[in-house]
Design a protein around this motif. Structure first.
Motif, short mmCIF file in Angstrom:
data_model
loop_
_atom_site.label_atom_id
_atom_site.label_comp_id
_atom_site.label_asym_id
_atom_site.label_seq_id
_atom_site.Cartn_x
_atom_site.Cartn_y
_atom_site.Cartn_z
N PHE A 1 8.84 20.74 -9.13
CA PHE A 1 9.16 19.50 -10.28
C PHE A 1 9.50 18.55 -9.21
O PHE A 1 10.13 16.97 -9.55
N MET A 2 10.50 18.74 -8.37
CA MET A 2 11.56 17.95 -8.29
C MET A 2 10.80 16.72 -7.66
O MET A 2 10.13 16.94 -6.36
N GLY A 3 11.32 15.81 -6.92
CA GLY A 3 11.41 14.50 -6.07
C GLY A 3 9.98 13.94 -6.71
O GLY A 3 9.46 13.37 -5.66
N ILE B 1 9.89 2.10 8.86
CA ILE B 1 9.39 3.17 6.92
C ILE B 1 8.05 3.64 8.11
O ILE B 1 7.93 4.85 7.10
N ALA B 2 7.05 2.79 8.53
CA ALA B 2 5.82 3.32 8.74
C ALA B 2 6.66 4.81 10.07
O ALA B 2 5.95 5.40 10.01
N ALA C 1 8.79 7.63 0.58
CA ALA C 1 7.93 6.33 -0.25
C ALA C 1 8.39 6.76 -2.11
O ALA C 1 7.48 5.44 -2.29
N ASP C 2 9.60 7.43 -2.36
CA ASP C 2 10.16 6.35 -3.61
C ASP C 2 10.51 4.77 -3.77
O ASP C 2 11.37 4.39 -3.41
N PRO C 3 9.98 4.09 -5.16
CA PRO C 3 10.53 3.23 -4.95
C PRO C 3 12.12 2.58 -5.55
O PRO C 3 12.19 1.98 -4.79
N VAL D 1 17.69 10.26 5.12
CA VAL D 1 15.98 9.71 5.17
C VAL D 1 16.51 8.17 5.92
O VAL D 1 15.80 7.70 6.45
N VAL D 2 17.82 8.06 5.27
CA VAL D 2 17.87 6.68 5.29
C VAL D 2 18.73 7.02 6.75
O VAL D 2 18.63 5.63 7.22
#
Length: 576
Positions: free
Chosen positions: A307-309, A50-51, A85-87, A137-138
């Motif tokens: 507003f998105m994401g 992730i880093a 960064a989304d949990p 992202v993944v």
């Protein structure tokens, strides 16, 4: 032997070059058990990946701010950074590692598939295609975890460029390729609002998408021609075909250089009618492109991109600063800001997101705004505060009922009263308009004309709702036709009603930025076009060649036709 493939043309131009295949097999990861004593190390391995990816995205963001990449790319990078960064993605992957004793790659892919399923339920084509951000992202994380960094194609020495052929491409891919003589993009998936399409248009690179299995039909280093105007890929062309397309490409380049000379020319028809050419934007960063083409203003600022994401929505101050930046950047020119076109299905607040059987017909746009009056009031206050900085006007999307307008106007009055009480300045007479995107609205314009100051036709949704076709669904996209007689009657009727009652009408959907339809819309009486900045000069050229006196009677005859084939032939003859 040469053969031809057909896809969706999303970025005009012709590219001749050699294929570079981009792999798409990274997400087929192995699932293996991790002993309890090694679970902490596995989570640490995930955190390290992730880093690393965060660092990569920060670097890509720096490229956008330094001018090395288009601002639209920066918006996509921002979205991917938020997803990273989304949990819902990373924290859940950590929990899967601990609860199931699994490897990090498998945990990420499992959670990715869950999130993609949620995105697939979204009706809005732009937001539905954002499932690609989750996948990309993944994919970046898995690359790091597996130690498989992507490789760039080498620069060629034969004078020909490289054609990137992939299942899909991310904005980061396109930035990474920018210094490698890339001539064109070809992908299996995608539509007009996919990453590949948007970034290719901003970089002026020919692109064709939606070819399904193109990666299985071409080979690495094979010679291909990409016709981004017609949506055609020619594989293994002979020298005669290559020479023909080289000539076409030269002609297009000459035309493009001529277009640049039109920047300072006013858009005026041959018979002296001035036409307003405005821009559609998503963020304040897009203003650089707007100024480059010297547009007549902003016809559509899509505020939902603020507003998105996000889990924490933008407050009044953040919204005000964004709206003010755009208004101040266009002194003495109109700036139309649309209230957010969002819906419960778009998961602004994941804890309270609603899953609807058909979100396009559910709680979205103005319906969602009115269902969330506190959130809507915050936006209206920010908009009113920004109105003192220039010629700003507020536009409300997806109107169908008089009560929707009345409720919106009451909320605007409430916002005004609050600002007066707080002694905060705003434009008391800020114009309020509405979008005509639903057939019912186009057929009952009186209630809108009596209550509003202007109208704007959103042709993308109007066509979808009129023909009951999802333009992002490849199975039916061939039926999506702006020239269907029913669509033309709704568009022409709205323009005519506006002229009859002295109400300004614009078109801000994709029809406005397509030169194939410019003469048709002019003949209907349209005087305000709003489009992507990259389309302004080409549309201006069409305007400069138009004679409205000759066009109007021809278009009236077209509007009486009820066969699509005849309509299309007649529209093509307008340019002759």
């Amino acid at each position: 032997m040469p053969f031809t493939l057909h896809g969706l043309p999303v970025s005009q131009g012709i590219a001749i070059g050699h294929v570079h295949l981009v792999s798409h097999a990274l997400l087929e990861v192995n699932h293996y058990h991790v002993a309890p004593k090694h679970l902490a190390d596995e989570i640490e391995r995930l955190d390290g990946a992730i880093a690393t990816v965060q660092g990569e995205l920060v670097g890509l963001k720096a490229a956008t701010t330094s001018g090395q990449a288009h601002s639209e790319v920066g918006a996509f990078v921002d979205l991917q950074m938020m997803m990273l960064a989304d949990p819902m993605l990373t924290d859940t992957a950590r929990e899967l590692i601990k609860s199931r004793g699994c490897n990090a790659e498998w945990a990420l892919v499992q959670q990715m598939e869950h999130l993609v399923d949620q995105f697939r339920q979204i009706e809005d084509p732009y937001l539905r295609e954002r499932q690609a951000d989750v996948v990309q992202v993944v994919e970046r994380l898995v690359k790091v975890l597996l130690g498989h960094p992507g490789h760039l194609p080498p620069k060629r020495r034969d004078g020909l460029g490289t054609i990137i052929v992939a299942h899909d491409l991310s904005p980061s891919d396109t930035i990474g390729f920018r210094d490698h003589n890339i001539s064109g993009f070809v992908t299996d998936v995608g539509g007009p609002t996919s990453h590949t399409a948007i970034v290719a248009r901003s970089l002026k690179i020919p692109a064709v998408v939606g070819l399904h299995h193109v990666r299985d039909l071409v080979e690495d280093d094979e010679l291909v021609i990409v016709d981004g105007t017609r949506g055609i890929i020619i594989v293994a062309p002979d020298e005669r075909i290559v020479e023909e397309y080289r000539l076409r490409r030269s002609e297009l380049e000459i035309e493009r250089s001529k277009l640049n000379r039109l920047r300072d020319t006013r858009a005026t028809t041959l018979d002296g009618e001035t036409i307003n050419l405005l821009c559609n934007i998503e963020t304040p960063k897009d203003m650089a492109a707007v100024k480059t083409v010297k547009a007549d203003g902003i016809g559509l600022y899509r505020t939902e991109f603020l507003f998105m994401g996000r889990d924490v929505l933008p407050d009044e101050e953040e919204q005000y600063e964004a709206y003010r930046a755009v208004v101040k950047a266009m002194p003495d020119k109109p700036v139309t800001i649309r209230t957010f076109d969002l819906g419960a299905d778009k998961a602004l607040d994941r804890a309270h997101a609603r899953v609807e059987p058909n979100p396009a017909l559910g709680l979205r746009a103005v319906r969602y705004s009115l269902a969330e009056p506190k959130m809507f009031l915050t936006q209206l206050r920010a908009l009113l505060r920004a109105s003192v900085h220039g010629q700003m006007q507020i536009m409300v999307p997806m109107l169908a009922h008089a009560q929707e307008i009345d409720q919106t106007l009451r909320l605007i009055d409430k916002a005004k009263a609050e600002l007066r009480a707080e002694k905060i300045k705003f434009n008391e007479a800020v114009p309020v308009g509405g979008m005509i995107e639903i057939p019912a609205a186009a057929l009952a314009l009186g209630m809108f004309i009596r209550r509003l100051s202007f109208l704007s036709i959103g042709t993308n949704d109007l066509i979808q709702y009129t023909l009951a076709i999802d333009r992002a669904d490849e199975a039916v996209v061939h039926l999506y036709d702006p020239l269907h007689p029913a669509v033309l009657k709704l568009v022409a009727g709205t323009i005519s009603a506006g002229a009859r009652f002295g109400m300004p009408v614009s078109v801000c959907g994709e029809m406005a930025g397509d030169p194939e339809y410019t003469l048709l819309l002019l003949g209907m009486g349209l005087r305000n076009f709003s489009m992507h900045p990259s389309n302004i000069l080409e549309i201006k050229q069409q305007v400069l060649r138009a004679d409205l006196g000759e066009l109007a009677p021809k278009v009236q005859r077209i509007l009486k036709m009820d066969e699509q084939a005849r309509v299309r032939e007649a529209v093509q003859r307008l340019a002759l």
